[in-house]
Design a protein around this motif. Structure first.
Motif, PDB file in Angstrom:
ATOM      1  N   UNK A   1       0.906  -1.305  -0.064  1.00 31.26           N
ATOM      2  CA  UNK A   1      -0.162  -0.072  -0.049  1.00 31.26           C
ATOM      3  C   UNK A   1       0.999   1.189  -0.026  1.00 31.26           C
ATOM      4  N   UNK A   2       2.242   1.277   0.024  1.00 30.43           N
ATOM      5  CA  UNK A   2       2.978   2.162  -0.002  1.00 30.43           C
ATOM      6  C   UNK A   2       2.872   3.029  -1.527  1.00 30.43           C
ATOM      7  N   UNK A   3       2.406   2.127  -2.492  1.00 31.58           N
ATOM      8  CA  UNK A   3       2.472   2.879  -3.550  1.00 31.58           C
ATOM      9  C   UNK A   3       1.535   4.040  -3.441  1.00 31.58           C
ATOM     10  N   UNK A   4       0.209   4.170  -2.971  1.00 37.48           N
ATOM     11  CA  UNK A   4      -0.611   4.909  -2.928  1.00 37.48           C
ATOM     12  C   UNK A   4      -0.109   6.512  -2.373  1.00 37.48           C
ATOM     13  N   UNK A   5       0.650   6.335  -1.345  1.00 38.66           N
ATOM     14  CA  UNK A   5       1.192   7.262  -0.720  1.00 38.66           C
ATOM     15  C   UNK A   5       2.329   7.979  -1.604  1.00 38.66           C
ATOM     16  N   UNK A   6       3.078   7.171  -1.953  1.00 37.93           N
ATOM     17  CA  UNK A   6       4.089   7.497  -2.851  1.00 37.93           C
ATOM     18  C   UNK A   6       3.791   8.391  -4.267  1.00 37.93           C
ATOM     19  N   UNK A   7       2.795   7.855  -4.802  1.00 42.34           N
ATOM     20  CA  UNK A   7       2.152   8.317  -5.947  1.00 42.34           C
ATOM     21  C   UNK A   7       1.606  10.191  -5.788  1.00 42.34           C
ATOM     22  N   UNK A   8       1.324  10.463  -4.238  1.00 44.09           N
ATOM     23  CA  UNK A   8       1.114  11.708  -4.363  1.00 44.09           C
ATOM     24  C   UNK A   8       2.044  12.519  -4.182  1.00 44.09           C
ATOM     25  N   UNK A   9       3.487  12.416  -4.260  1.00 40.70           N
ATOM     26  CA  UNK A   9       4.480  13.144  -4.368  1.00 40.70           C
ATOM     27  C   UNK A   9       5.669  12.648  -5.506  1.00 40.70           C
ATOM     28  N   UNK A  10       5.217  11.487  -6.160  1.00 39.08           N
ATOM     29  CA  UNK A  10       6.366  11.169  -7.215  1.00 39.08           C
ATOM     30  C   UNK A  10       5.870  10.447  -8.445  1.00 39.08           C
ATOM     31  N   UNK A  11       6.547  10.278  -9.363  1.00 38.95           N
ATOM     32  CA  UNK A  11       5.747   9.386 -10.435  1.00 38.95           C
ATOM     33  C   UNK A  11       5.563   8.014 -10.425  1.00 38.95           C
ATOM     34  N   UNK A  12       5.085   7.048 -11.103  1.00 37.31           N
ATOM     35  CA  UNK A  12       5.145   5.730 -11.085  1.00 37.31           C
ATOM     36  C   UNK A  12       6.343   5.099 -10.913  1.00 37.31           C
ATOM     37  N   UNK A  13       7.190   5.539 -11.871  1.00 29.89           N
ATOM     38  CA  UNK A  13       8.564   4.964 -12.112  1.00 29.89           C
ATOM     39  C   UNK A  13       9.430   5.245 -10.982  1.00 29.89           C
ATOM     40  N   UNK A  14       9.340   6.447 -10.224  1.00 31.78           N
ATOM     41  CA  UNK A  14      10.069   6.787  -9.012  1.00 31.78           C
ATOM     42  C   UNK A  14       9.684   5.692  -7.941  1.00 31.78           C
ATOM     43  N   UNK A  15       8.446   5.739  -7.942  1.00 32.27           N
ATOM     44  CA  UNK A  15       7.865   4.791  -6.694  1.00 32.27           C
ATOM     45  C   UNK A  15       8.085   3.615  -6.783  1.00 32.27           C
TER      46      UNK A  15
END
Length: 274
Positions: free
Chosen positions: A86-100
């Motif tokens: 579920x980290x992906x949801x939080x990460x996509x609030x502040x970075x791109x999909x590839x960065x996440x």
């Protein structure tokens, strides 16, 4: 009289920020619990906002500190380190999909270091258990494949948090990654999974599985959150279920030893002796 058999909770969380922390293990032990597998929390649960893979060390070190405190209380505790899907949801609030994706893979690389150093007994990964876009789903599967590859290289188990259901495609994913799929543990498993099932203490099919000689482990998925007491199950749920089933004659001590000693020993390759 001391208890002659172990009782393992295969998926347990501790969180000093939101709950009682290691002290709650006293309740588990009072009901007969002897061992837990402590699974690391999502980064935000530890007050961490990761921007680089090394930031996950704070999450893992927090879990290891809790594991040491649990052992000091007299309960054997092993730790699984990883990156919650579920980290992906939080990460996509502040970075791109590839960065996440790169950050999550990097966090898993750090978790693998903890396993290689003998601090943890396995890796945690998975994919979202809720609806996501096809792009996020494909990315999450790439992250999961990376975790499977790392676990194969380390010859360690992998616990996965994923959608409800069999997750049978993970068998082929594990094979391609060079990992033994019998050591892929489906956390919060349903009875139709071909992976190793870790099932909650409240499942209605437990007596049948004991009787049929199925191989599985048991968990509470205890969350240690004072705002949600008893979520997902209370800390006593696994040992209380075992004690109740013994008293009712649904299982024997030999049955308990098979599921709480023999099976996890083969799965994790560490000791579950009392």
């Amino acid at each position: 009289m001391s208890q002659e058999f172990p009782i393992l909770d295969d998926h347990f969380h501790l969180n000093r920020r939101t709950g009682r922390g290691p002290e709650v293990i006293k309740e588990f032990m009072c009901s007969g619990g002897t061992h837990i597998v402590l699974v690391t929390l999502p980064s935000w649960s530890c007050g961490v906002t990761p921007v680089k893979p090394a930031d996950f060390r704070e999450v893992f070190d927090s879990a290891l500190a809790d594991a040491n405190a649990v052992c000091e209380l007299g309960c054997t505790c092993y730790c699984m380190a990883g990156v919650h899907p579920a980290e992906v949801g939080r990460l996509l609030e502040r970075m791109s999909l590839s960065e996440a994706e790169e950050l999550m893979k990097g966090g898993l690389d750090v978790a693998a270091e903890y396993v290689a150093e003998g601090k943890c007994i396995g890796i945690k990964s998975g994919r979202p258990h809720y609806p996501v876009s096809s792009e996020v789903w494909e990315m999450s599967n790439r992250v999961l494949s990376h975790a499977l590859t790392l676990a194969g290289e380390l010859d360690c188990p992998l616990q996965i948090h994923a959608e409800s259901g069999p997750c049978d495609d993970v068998i082929d994913m594990a094979k391609k990654a060079g990992m033994d799929s019998s050591r892929v543990i489906k956390h919060f498993a349903t009875c139709d999974t071909p992976l190793h099932p870790s099932v909650t203490a409240r499942e209605p099919f437990l007596a049948d599985w004991f009787r049929d000689g199925r191989e599985f482990t048991m968990e509470s998925d205890f969350m240690d959150d004072n705002s949600r007491p008893g979520a997902v199950n209370g800390p006593r749920s696994v040992p209380r279920t075992i004690q109740r089933m013994l008293q009712k004659g649904e299982i024997t001590v030999d049955d308990v030893c098979r599921i709480h000693l023999d099976v996890p020993s083969k799965l994790y390759r560490v000791s579950f002796e009392v």
